[in-house]
Design an enzyme around this catalytic site. Sequence first.
Site, PDB file in Angstrom:
ATOM      1  N   VAL A 106       4.286  -3.587   5.288  1.00 46.56           N
ATOM      2  CA  VAL A 106       4.651  -3.497   3.876  1.00 46.56           C
ATOM      3  C   VAL A 106       3.449  -3.755   2.971  1.00 46.56           C
ATOM      4  O   VAL A 106       3.373  -3.231   1.857  1.00 46.56           O
ATOM      5  CB  VAL A 106       5.782  -4.496   3.549  1.00 46.56           C
ATOM      6  CG1 VAL A 106       6.059  -4.545   2.056  1.00 46.56           C
ATOM      7  CG2 VAL A 106       7.043  -4.125   4.303  1.00 46.56           C
ATOM      8  N   GLU A 107       2.476  -4.511   3.442  1.00 43.34           N
ATOM      9  CA  GLU A 107       1.367  -4.925   2.582  1.00 43.34           C
ATOM     10  C   GLU A 107       0.187  -3.941   2.667  1.00 43.34           C
ATOM     11  O   GLU A 107       0.129  -2.978   1.918  1.00 43.34           O
ATOM     12  CB  GLU A 107       0.964  -6.356   2.926  1.00 43.34           C
ATOM     13  CG  GLU A 107       2.117  -7.330   2.639  1.00 43.34           C
ATOM     14  CD  GLU A 107       1.777  -8.780   2.932  1.00 43.34           C
ATOM     15  OE1 GLU A 107       0.697  -9.234   2.516  1.00 43.34           O
ATOM     16  OE2 GLU A 107       2.592  -9.459   3.582  1.00 43.34           O
ATOM     17  N   MET A 108      -0.733  -4.130   3.608  1.00 45.52           N
ATOM     18  CA  MET A 108      -1.885  -3.230   3.691  1.00 45.52           C
ATOM     19  C   MET A 108      -1.693  -2.154   4.770  1.00 45.52           C
ATOM     20  O   MET A 108      -2.378  -1.143   4.778  1.00 45.52           O
ATOM     21  CB  MET A 108      -3.148  -4.048   3.914  1.00 45.52           C
ATOM     22  CG  MET A 108      -3.406  -4.997   2.738  1.00 45.52           C
ATOM     23  SD  MET A 108      -4.657  -6.260   3.026  1.00 45.52           S
ATOM     24  CE  MET A 108      -6.127  -5.374   2.535  1.00 45.52           C
ATOM     25  N   ALA A 126       0.819  -1.212   0.000  1.00 49.90           N
ATOM     26  CA  ALA A 126       0.000   0.000   0.000  1.00 49.90           C
ATOM     27  C   ALA A 126       0.851   1.259   0.000  1.00 49.90           C
ATOM     28  O   ALA A 126       0.503   2.262  -0.621  1.00 49.90           O
ATOM     29  CB  ALA A 126      -0.934  -0.010   1.205  1.00 49.90           C
TER      30      ALA A 126
END
Length: 282
Positions: free
Chosen positions: A97-99, A54
């Site tokens: 790191v992701e959402m 994201a």
Amino acid sequence: MPGSENDSAEKIALGKELYFDQRLSVNNSQSCNSCHDVANHGTGVDNKALSPGAIEGAFGTRNSPTVWNAGFQSTQFWDGRAADLTEQAMGPILNPVEMAMPSEQAVVDKLADITEYQDAFNSVFKDDGGLSFYNIAEAIAAFERTLITKDRFDDYMLGDKDALTALEKKGLQTFINTGCAACHNGPLLGGNNLQKMGLVNAYENQSDQGLFDLDNKPASKMLFKTPMLRDVARTAPYFHDGSVNSLEEAIEQMAWLQLGKELSEEETTAISAFLKALTHTF
């Protein structure tokens, strides 16, 4: 799929809505489907070596595995750290790191401001606390439990001898005789065990040590979950680091790394043909 006996149509619909909702990310840019694309018969992956998160410029450190058939696996994630789909669904939402959502409560508070979600959770989980972080993950898991592939190998195993071509049958026999089935076994042809990457010949990329990075046990070095081979032809690039772009190269490397065997072009072609017969037929 295990657990689906408790999934209502309403629960699955809620999970599907959440699966595609970018508001589960910190800046409303990322959904589960961003890395595990199932829209319009999608592959269940994003077909990238490493997935962007994201936050602009942030990338994951491992290749996104397919969500198709995921709930049939013994564990989730490349290192097997999650026991089931519900536990797995919690991870990416909070992963920086992701959402990149900052906390479970922040996720709940964000959805609580959306009337449609408040109503849906109060209905689906009326006896289980309504809107909660666990129930968000459980709803997503319910949708994921509907993601089951079907292929011509199923038809062959059910007795249709003409479901596979002569080359595909030769590939199946080569797959077994070469030793691939020692790890890639069971209904999914994988997904049910962890194996050392580079069992016979060392894998070049040693920066990610697999399960060892999680438990720090010497015996866990380079241990990764054996990937499922169902629908594998659609999920390139391959391996935990997404380093291999073609199915044929992945076959050749696995034979060398895991079995110490150099396959002929004929053997590689045959095994590839068999694996392509595992492609989901919609």
